[in-house]
Write an enzyme that holds these catalytic residues in place. Structure first.
Site, mmCIF file in Angstrom:
data_model
loop_
_atom_site.group_PDB
_atom_site.id
_atom_site.type_symbol
_atom_site.label_atom_id
_atom_site.label_comp_id
_atom_site.label_asym_id
_atom_site.label_seq_id
_atom_site.Cartn_x
_atom_site.Cartn_y
_atom_site.Cartn_z
ATOM 1 N N PRO A 1 48.133 39.124 32.289
ATOM 2 C CA PRO A 1 48.166 39.841 31.166
ATOM 3 C C PRO A 1 49.945 40.232 31.205
ATOM 4 O O PRO A 1 50.522 40.248 32.387
ATOM 5 C CB PRO A 1 47.594 41.161 31.040
ATOM 6 C CG PRO A 1 46.972 40.975 32.672
ATOM 7 C CD PRO A 1 47.164 39.667 33.027
ATOM 8 N N THR B 1 55.099 43.319 33.177
ATOM 9 C CA THR B 1 55.303 44.533 33.745
ATOM 10 C C THR B 1 53.698 45.186 34.365
ATOM 11 O O THR B 1 52.761 44.567 33.856
ATOM 12 C CB THR B 1 55.654 45.522 32.650
ATOM 13 O OG1 THR B 1 54.712 45.767 31.838
ATOM 14 C CG2 THR B 1 56.856 45.236 32.332
ATOM 15 N N PHE C 1 53.260 41.324 48.444
ATOM 16 C CA PHE C 1 54.877 41.160 48.483
ATOM 17 C C PHE C 1 55.178 41.771 49.825
ATOM 18 O O PHE C 1 56.144 41.144 50.473
ATOM 19 C CB PHE C 1 55.539 42.230 47.320
ATOM 20 C CG PHE C 1 55.547 41.127 46.021
ATOM 21 C CD1 PHE C 1 55.084 39.757 46.127
ATOM 22 C CD2 PHE C 1 56.125 41.781 44.979
ATOM 23 C CE1 PHE C 1 55.441 39.114 44.676
ATOM 24 C CE2 PHE C 1 56.107 41.116 43.868
ATOM 25 C CZ PHE C 1 55.753 39.928 43.731
ATOM 26 N N ASN D 1 45.162 50.720 38.528
ATOM 27 C CA ASN D 1 45.885 50.169 40.072
ATOM 28 C C ASN D 1 46.467 51.295 40.786
ATOM 29 O O ASN D 1 47.378 51.925 40.539
ATOM 30 C CB ASN D 1 46.926 49.246 39.714
ATOM 31 C CG ASN D 1 46.155 47.940 39.444
ATOM 32 O OD1 ASN D 1 44.982 47.596 40.099
ATOM 33 N ND2 ASN D 1 46.746 46.945 38.663
ATOM 34 N N ARG E 1 50.173 46.003 31.886
ATOM 35 C CA ARG E 1 49.152 46.910 32.178
ATOM 36 C C ARG E 1 49.421 48.156 32.230
ATOM 37 O O ARG E 1 49.955 48.319 33.029
ATOM 38 C CB ARG E 1 48.280 46.157 33.046
ATOM 39 C CG ARG E 1 46.807 46.598 33.081
ATOM 40 C CD ARG E 1 45.896 45.947 34.035
ATOM 41 N NE ARG E 1 45.240 44.518 33.696
ATOM 42 C CZ ARG E 1 44.831 43.828 34.752
ATOM 43 N NH1 ARG E 1 45.160 43.937 35.831
ATOM 44 N NH2 ARG E 1 44.150 42.593 34.269
ATOM 45 N N GLU F 1 30.755 45.077 34.566
ATOM 46 C CA GLU F 1 29.352 45.597 33.979
ATOM 47 C C GLU F 1 28.771 46.561 34.967
ATOM 48 O O GLU F 1 28.171 47.515 34.558
ATOM 49 C CB GLU F 1 28.465 44.327 33.525
ATOM 50 C CG GLU F 1 29.210 43.477 32.591
ATOM 51 C CD GLU F 1 28.906 44.101 31.163
ATOM 52 O OE1 GLU F 1 29.018 45.249 30.912
ATOM 53 O OE2 GLU F 1 29.185 43.302 30.298
ATOM 54 N N GLY F 2 28.712 46.247 36.169
ATOM 55 C CA GLY F 2 28.022 46.928 37.238
ATOM 56 C C GLY F 2 28.764 48.502 37.146
ATOM 57 O O GLY F 2 28.284 49.705 36.974
ATOM 58 N N TYR G 1 31.538 43.253 38.908
ATOM 59 C CA TYR G 1 32.131 44.639 38.903
ATOM 60 C C TYR G 1 32.308 45.222 37.547
ATOM 61 O O TYR G 1 31.947 46.292 37.238
ATOM 62 C CB TYR G 1 33.677 44.095 39.400
ATOM 63 C CG TYR G 1 34.360 45.327 39.941
ATOM 64 C CD1 TYR G 1 34.093 46.013 40.945
ATOM 65 C CD2 TYR G 1 35.431 45.716 39.129
ATOM 66 C CE1 TYR G 1 34.942 47.091 41.302
ATOM 67 C CE2 TYR G 1 36.367 46.638 39.297
ATOM 68 C CZ TYR G 1 35.819 47.540 40.405
ATOM 69 O OH TYR G 1 36.880 48.476 40.629
HETATM 70 N N1 LIG Z 1 41.883 50.317 44.432
HETATM 71 C C1 LIG Z 1 42.180 50.564 43.047
HETATM 72 O O1 LIG Z 1 43.305 50.235 42.579
HETATM 73 C C2 LIG Z 1 41.189 50.702 42.331
HETATM 74 C C3 LIG Z 1 41.061 50.715 41.050
HETATM 75 C C4 LIG Z 1 39.826 51.103 40.030
HETATM 76 C C5 LIG Z 1 38.834 51.646 40.750
HETATM 77 N N2 LIG Z 1 38.770 51.719 42.188
HETATM 78 C C6 LIG Z 1 37.448 52.216 42.598
HETATM 79 O O2 LIG Z 1 37.737 53.208 43.689
HETATM 80 C C7 LIG Z 1 36.763 53.088 44.579
HETATM 81 C C8 LIG Z 1 37.346 52.683 45.991
HETATM 82 O O3 LIG Z 1 38.314 51.682 45.893
HETATM 83 P P1 LIG Z 1 39.108 51.305 47.106
HETATM 84 O O4 LIG Z 1 40.427 50.679 46.365
HETATM 85 O O5 LIG Z 1 39.404 52.251 48.127
HETATM 86 O O6 LIG Z 1 38.131 49.991 47.771
HETATM 87 P P2 LIG Z 1 37.794 49.820 49.219
HETATM 88 O O7 LIG Z 1 37.039 48.356 49.285
HETATM 89 O O8 LIG Z 1 38.833 49.882 50.346
HETATM 90 O O9 LIG Z 1 36.817 50.922 49.317
HETATM 91 C C9 LIG Z 1 35.321 50.867 49.034
HETATM 92 C C10 LIG Z 1 34.561 51.498 49.934
HETATM 93 O O10 LIG Z 1 33.168 51.235 49.790
HETATM 94 C C11 LIG Z 1 32.295 50.690 50.745
HETATM 95 N N3 LIG Z 1 31.150 50.262 50.197
HETATM 96 C C12 LIG Z 1 31.040 48.960 49.574
HETATM 97 N N4 LIG Z 1 29.576 48.816 49.447
HETATM 98 C C13 LIG Z 1 29.056 49.589 50.098
HETATM 99 C C14 LIG Z 1 27.588 50.055 49.913
HETATM 100 N N5 LIG Z 1 26.671 49.178 49.325
HETATM 101 N N6 LIG Z 1 27.270 51.128 50.377
HETATM 102 C C15 LIG Z 1 27.972 51.908 51.215
HETATM 103 N N7 LIG Z 1 29.484 51.584 51.106
HETATM 104 C C16 LIG Z 1 29.927 50.626 50.468
HETATM 105 C C17 LIG Z 1 33.522 49.645 51.492
HETATM 106 O O11 LIG Z 1 32.927 49.458 52.981
HETATM 107 C C18 LIG Z 1 34.608 50.621 51.688
HETATM 108 O O12 LIG Z 1 34.727 51.303 52.499
HETATM 109 C C19 LIG Z 1 35.935 51.855 44.281
HETATM 110 O O13 LIG Z 1 34.620 52.523 43.689
HETATM 111 C C20 LIG Z 1 36.777 51.274 43.260
HETATM 112 O O14 LIG Z 1 35.761 50.407 42.342
HETATM 113 C C21 LIG Z 1 39.782 51.445 42.903
#
Ligand SMILES: NC(=O)c1ccc[n+]([C@@H]2O[C@H](COP(=O)([O-])OP(=O)(O)OC[C@H]3O[C@@H](n4cnc5c(N)ncnc54)[C@H](O)[C@@H]3O)[C@@H](O)[C@H]2O)c1
Length: 321
Positions: free
Chosen positions: A284, A220, A201, A184, A287, A157-158, A155
């Protein structure tokens, strides 16, 4: 007599949201439709669901396409929000190779599309690009501290590589890019069982089970309500081309885990008690995002307090639990 045919051309912005059936993506699709855009939601439904966007299906300005972003996509759009990627450890560690492919091949595919159709493109990056940070709070200038061979690397590094690709397309091909580093986020349609503290929770309280608090609960956390985040993403997309980010987006207001547990119990009216467990070694103490850049460049600050966002989240879970 010949009949005159008149045609009204579509002047709406055409916006592609990858990962649009996910938690954040579904709220973003909703917001873009309300703003008068034509929205194309692309998702492979790995962690997203049709339920999340069921209320949008039927709108003439909303289109849903099942597609995996690791394969190229040929569509005509003006703007792209790239959110496709599982976000919780339990989801992204399920198939780590696919997670890296989603971030890296996915970025290459959407950037290629943006280049072809000259679209503006925004990447949903993450605070996890900072890894296990050695400075607090993290500003965008911090380069991070990530283990490239650990379990979270698929995640972290990607997402870091996706950022690299965004900035190389910007420098090399003059693409208009935007990178948001999301911290978050919580709200309705978040996953009920992905191990995050808010959903944990709420679900425990609604089921009348004990709320698990690690350590003494004085550590926190800060959580951004999803509507605030979506506002930040929309503002970033609309910002001048020179402003690319990366820019932190999150809520800097901190609360202790103990306080959160008490609030959830009070708001749900639950009879659950709090159950203490030993603190894991990698938990932690704190954050918290530094959002000075977002404030200065986008005039963005979160406005939804926990006391307002939490009841809406509880309502959502109450219907499903
Ligand atoms: N929720 C958070 O707190 C948070 C924090 C940091 C970053 N993000 C980023 O925000 C974005 C959305 O996160 P989220 O919380 O809504 O997560 P989520 O898992 O609800 O949404 C991700 C969506 O991407 C789709 N998906 C996954 N792999 C796919 C692929 N190969 N092709 C097409 N669709 C694909 C999933 O089916 C899902 O609908 C993500 O990129 C995540 O890394 C979220």
């Amino acid at each position: 007599m010949t009949q005159r045919v008149s045609r009204v051309y579509n002047t709406r912005r055409r916006v592609l949201v990858t990962g649009g059936a996910g938690f954040i993506g579904s709220h973003l699709c909703e917001r873009l439709l309300a703003d008068g855009c034509d929205v194309l939601c692309v998702d492979n439904f790995f962690t997203g669901t049709k339920d999340n966007i069921a209320h949008l299906i039927g709108s003439p300005h909303f289109e849903l396409m099942r597609h995996d972003v690791t394969f190229p996509l040929y569509v005509e759009v003006d703007e792209i929000y790239n959110l496709a990627c599982p976000a919780a450890p339990i989801h992204y560690q399920y198939d780590p190779v696919q997670t890296t492919k989603t971030s890296v091949h996915g970025a290459i595919n959407v950037l290629g599309l943006a280049k072809r159709v000259k679209a503006k493109i925004l990447q949903a990056s993450t605070s996890e690009v900072y890894g296990d940070p050695q400075v607090h709070p993290q500003t965008e200038a911090y380069w991070g501290h990530v283990n490239p061979v650990g379990l979270r690397a698929c995640y972290d590094e990607g997402k870091r590589c996706a950022e690299t690709l965004f900035f190389d397309y910007h420098r090399q091909h003059k693409l208009r890019v935007k990178v948001a580093r999301i911290f978050n986020t919580y709200g309705p349609r978040m996953h009920s069982n992905d191990g995050r503290v808010v959903s944990n929770f709420v679900v425990q309280a609604l089921k009348g089970e004990p709320l698990t608090v690690y350590g003494d609960g004085s550590q926190t956390r800060s959580f951004c309500y999803v509507d605030d985040l979506v506002e930040g993403l929309v503002r970033l997309m609309a910002s001048p081309d020179e402003f690319t980010g990366p820019v932190n987006m999150g809520n800097p207001v901190e609360f202790t885990i103990g306080e959160l547990a008490q609030q959830v119990i009070a708001l749900t009216g639950s009879k659950s008690r709090i159950e203490g467990k030993p603190l894991p070694s990698d938990d932690p103490r704190q954050r918290q995002p530094d959002i000075a850049l977002a404030k200065a460049k986008l005039g963005w600050v979160p406005t939804v307090a926990l006391a307002e966002g939490l009841p809406k989240t509880i309502d959502y879970f109450r219907k499903g639990v």
